[in-house]
Design an enzyme around this catalytic site. Sequence first.
Site, short mmCIF file in Angstrom:
data_model
loop_
_atom_site.label_atom_id
_atom_site.label_comp_id
_atom_site.label_asym_id
_atom_site.label_seq_id
_atom_site.Cartn_x
_atom_site.Cartn_y
_atom_site.Cartn_z
N ASP A 37 0.49 -1.07 -0.20
CA ASP A 37 0.18 0.46 0.00
C ASP A 37 0.84 1.06 0.05
O ASP A 37 1.97 0.75 0.51
CB ASP A 37 -1.36 0.21 1.22
CG ASP A 37 -2.33 -0.84 1.47
OD1 ASP A 37 -2.40 -1.09 0.13
OD2 ASP A 37 -3.09 -0.94 2.33
N LYS A 59 -4.03 3.59 -2.66
CA LYS A 59 -4.79 4.07 -2.62
C LYS A 59 -4.09 5.65 -2.32
O LYS A 59 -3.58 6.15 -1.03
CB LYS A 59 -5.94 4.26 -1.98
CG LYS A 59 -6.31 2.76 -2.88
CD LYS A 59 -7.83 2.12 -1.91
CE LYS A 59 -8.17 1.20 -1.81
NZ LYS A 59 -7.65 -0.12 -1.35
N MET A 173 -6.94 9.44 9.20
CA MET A 173 -7.53 9.47 8.02
C MET A 173 -9.52 10.72 8.18
O MET A 173 -9.36 10.89 7.32
CB MET A 173 -8.16 8.92 7.11
CG MET A 173 -7.22 7.13 6.79
SD MET A 173 -7.95 6.48 5.87
CE MET A 173 -8.81 5.43 7.05
#
Length: 261
Positions: A37, A59, A173
Site C-alpha cells: 500500500d 490508494k 484519515m
Amino acid sequence: MSNKGTVYLVGAGPGDPELLTVRAMRLIMTADVVVYDRLVSPGILALIPGGVARIDVGKRPGSHPVPQKDINRILIQLARAGRRVVRLKGGDPMIFGRGGEEVRALAENGVAVETVPGITAAQGCAASLNLALTQRGIASCLVYLTGHAQHSRTPDTDWARLVRARATLAIYMGAAKIGAIAARLMGAGLAGATPALAVCNATLPRQRQILSDIAHLAEAVAKARFEGPVLFVIGDAAGAISTHGVFQDAPETEQAAASRA
C-alpha cells in the site's frame, strides 16, 4: 480449485523499519511477491530482497487506481499460482486497513490466509512523543476513529457518546474533515479548550507535530501545511505533551475536574 500459495496480511507499522515485528521481517525476506500500500514507507520497501516481485496497489486521496475488488483478484490469482504472497499494509492490517474485506475474499475463494499484526499509527505517534494515550485520572478509555467515510462524507458517529466517555480519540484519515469533526465534537459538548494533537509522518525522520486545542485545530493544521498522513489525538491525555515531545504531567482541565466532582 488450487490453493497452493498462502497470502500473509502483514502490518508494516507506522513507518520506521525498526518497528516491524520479527515475523513481519521474516515474511518479507522470504516472500515470492509483495503487494503493498501507499503508506508502507520507502525504508521498509528497501528491505524487500532483490528479485522479489513488487506490486503497488496503493490508494491516494481521491485516486484509487487499483480498486479493492481488483486487489482481491490479484491476491487470489497469485496464491492460486502457488506464490508466497505478502500483502503489506501500513500500520495494522485490521485497523482501517480493509484487512477484513481481503480475508473474506480470500477465504471465500479457498485461499489460505494468515494475519500478522503491526503497530498501528496511534501507537507509533504516541511512542515517538512519549505520550500516554491512557493515563490514570485523565483518560481511561481510548477510541480509534476514521475521519473518512464512504463518498467523502464526514463519519456518522455518535459524537455525544464519545464526549460523555471522556475518551482519548485517535482519528485516522481525518485531515480533510478535521474542521467538521471538531465542530461536531464541540456541538456534542466537548470543551473548545480540549487539547488536540496532530502528527504527520509519525516515526519517520520527517515527522512533524502541532499541539493545539479542538477549537483552533483546523486552523492550526491548515497553517502547518502538512505533507503526508496525519493522525489526530484529541482529549485531555494529549495535553500531557510539550511541543518538543517531552512527557510532562498534564494539567487537570476543567472537564477532568468536573468528572470527579
